[in-house]
Design an enzyme around this catalytic site. Structure first.
Site, short mmCIF file in Angstrom:
data_model
loop_
_atom_site.label_atom_id
_atom_site.label_comp_id
_atom_site.label_asym_id
_atom_site.label_seq_id
_atom_site.Cartn_x
_atom_site.Cartn_y
_atom_site.Cartn_z
CE1 TYR A 46 -3.53 1.61 -7.38
CE2 TYR A 46 -3.44 0.17 -5.45
CZ TYR A 46 -2.81 1.03 -6.34
OH TYR A 46 -1.48 1.30 -6.19
CE1 TYR A 56 -8.62 -9.22 1.68
CE2 TYR A 56 -6.56 -8.92 2.88
CZ TYR A 56 -7.26 -8.96 1.68
OH TYR A 56 -6.60 -8.75 0.50
CG PHE A 92 4.12 -8.82 0.66
CD1 PHE A 92 3.92 -10.01 -0.05
CD2 PHE A 92 4.57 -8.93 1.96
CE1 PHE A 92 4.17 -11.25 0.52
CE2 PHE A 92 4.83 -10.18 2.54
CZ PHE A 92 4.63 -11.33 1.82
CG ASN A 93 1.74 -3.17 2.28
OD1 ASN A 93 2.08 -4.28 2.69
ND2 ASN A 93 1.02 -2.34 3.01
N1 UFG Z 1 -0.66 3.42 8.68
C1 UFG Z 1 -0.51 4.52 9.50
N2 UFG Z 1 -1.40 5.55 9.35
C2 UFG Z 1 -2.42 5.53 8.43
C3 UFG Z 1 -2.54 4.39 7.59
C4 UFG Z 1 -1.64 3.35 7.75
O1 UFG Z 1 0.37 4.58 10.35
O2 UFG Z 1 -3.18 6.49 8.36
C5 UFG Z 1 0.29 2.31 8.82
C6 UFG Z 1 -0.38 1.00 9.19
O3 UFG Z 1 -0.56 0.92 10.57
C7 UFG Z 1 0.62 -0.01 8.63
C8 UFG Z 1 1.22 0.70 7.40
O4 UFG Z 1 0.91 2.08 7.58
O5 UFG Z 1 1.63 -0.23 9.54
C9 UFG Z 1 0.60 0.25 6.11
O6 UFG Z 1 -0.81 0.29 6.22
P1 UFG Z 1 -1.81 0.09 5.00
O7 UFG Z 1 -3.20 0.23 5.54
O8 UFG Z 1 -1.42 0.97 3.87
O9 UFG Z 1 -1.54 -1.41 4.53
P2 UFG Z 1 -1.57 -2.77 5.37
O10 UFG Z 1 -0.15 -3.23 5.49
O11 UFG Z 1 -2.34 -2.67 6.62
O12 UFG Z 1 -2.46 -3.72 4.42
C10 UFG Z 1 -2.20 -3.93 3.06
C11 UFG Z 1 -3.51 -4.26 2.36
C12 UFG Z 1 -4.07 -5.53 2.89
C13 UFG Z 1 -3.05 -6.63 2.81
C14 UFG Z 1 -1.76 -6.21 3.45
C15 UFG Z 1 -0.73 -7.26 3.22
O13 UFG Z 1 -4.45 -3.23 2.55
O14 UFG Z 1 -5.20 -5.90 2.12
O15 UFG Z 1 -1.32 -4.98 2.90
O16 UFG Z 1 0.54 -6.78 3.56
F1 UFG Z 1 -3.51 -7.74 3.43
#
Ligand code: UFG
Length: 328
Positions: free
Chosen positions: A16, A145, A173-174
């Protein structure tokens, strides 16, 4: 710009973020070679550039590649990146993210390639003790990770000291959104990221979005994250590349928008962008999710002049939606 006409090896260029980087490098007139084993990348995201399918830990392949091409720099995007998966399969993460990177750096040192740009992550910080997170925030990852990414950062600092290998580690970050062309975008299988899932719920591909946790200590009880457009990430890599090519020293930078949005904010903004109602089911917390992750990106703005073009979440979601609509 100094990076033009340079030859860059993009490891993980069919993923991506890597695929968006390849586009930006091409727009900056760089000569790109992609190495990707397609384990999570997708050949559809790559068009036209030199593409080699293989593992970044394959020393024979790397020797051939580095003998055939004189690379000015290597950019490394090839990693497993799911926090939850890493808790269950830590060794796969250590092998793929750390051991294979040892082989890549080893080949670089053997072939005297001394500039490296590394995709790191906010996960190196663990549970924040202060928001916004600056680069000198303590690093205490809470999952394998994050541990693998921090281990690579430390290995890079050791390689700089021993071999003069100059690196930039960019702590994302995201990452979100898609190229304006809507020809490339986010396509994980399975998809775990919030915005693609929200958009799938908007157009009925899935019934609803599950909101993981509604009792966090945030204004609406859901987790707050810092969403940054994938092309702004790529732009930051170009600036980092230029700085290294101009003789700059090794550095570590956060890459975020510095704005926090809750899960409910994302859903309501996606309803605005798509014009659809998005069905929500409240679900338990997802293990390992910190309540709030918001970056300070002042350092890269100040030192490299990074100025993200996508300064609000609607713009980011709009590009993701345009890409999403094409994935029928
Ligand atoms: N979330 C939901 N429902 C879903 C998917 C996600 O409520 O179906 C929430 C998660 O709990 C989280 C937020 O949405 O609170 C963002 O979740 P993501 O999975 O989109 O992203 P993350 O913040 O967990 O992780 C991402 C990357 C990681 C990285 C991180 C750093 O995937 O590799 O950002 O901030 F380490």
């Amino acid at each position: 710009m100094p990076s033009s006409d340079k030859k860059i090896l993009v490891v993980g260029g069919a993923g991506y973020i890597g695929a968006h980087m390849v586009r930006q490098l091409a727009r900056a007139s760089c000569d790109v070679v992609i190495l990707d084993n397609l384990s999570t990348g997708n050949r559809k995201l790559v068009q036209g550039e030199a593409f080699i399918q293989g593992n970044l830990g394959n020393s024979d392949l790397l020797d051939k590649l580095f003998s055939r091409h004189t690379f000015d720099a290597v950019m490394h995007f090839a990693a497993f990146s799911q926090v939850g998966e890493s808790m269950h399969q830590p060794l796969a993460y250590y092998r793929n993210n750390l051991a294979e990177t040892v082989a890549l750096l080893d080949a670089m040192v053997r072939h005297d390639v001394k500039r490296f740009i590394f995709s790191s992550t906010a996960a190196v910080y663990g549970e924040p003790v202060a928001i916004p997170i600056t680069e000198d925030h303590p690093c205490a990852p809470t999952n394998p990770y994050g541990n693998t990414k921090l281990a690579v950062e430390r290995m890079l600092a050791d390689c700089d000291a021993a071999y003069g290998l100059k690196f930039t580690a960019l702590r994302y970050f995201n990452a979100a959104g898609a190229d304006e062309s809507a020809e490339i975008g986010e396509m994980h299988d399975p998809e775990t990221h919030l915005i693609p899932i929200v958009l799938s719920a908007a157009d009925g591909r899935i019934d609803h979005i599950r909101v993981f946790g509604t009792d966090y200590p945030t204004t609406d009880g859901t987790c707050v994250r810092d969403y940054v457009h994938v092309n702004d990430l790529a732009q930051a890599h170009l600036l980092a590349l230029d700085a290294l090519l101009e003789g700059g020293d090794s550095a570590v930078y956060n890459l975020g928008s510095s704005h926090g949005y809750s899960v409910r904010d994302v859903i309501s903004k996606a309803e605005g962008v798509t014009g659809k109602r998005i069905p929500v089911v409240e679900a338990p917390r997802r293990p390992g999710d910190p309540a709030v992750l918001v970056a300070s990106s002042e350092k890269i703005r100040r030192e490299l002049g990074w100025a993200p073009a996508y300064d609000n979440l609607e713009k980011i979601i709009r590009t993701a939606w345009n890409w999403h609509l094409k994935q029928k």
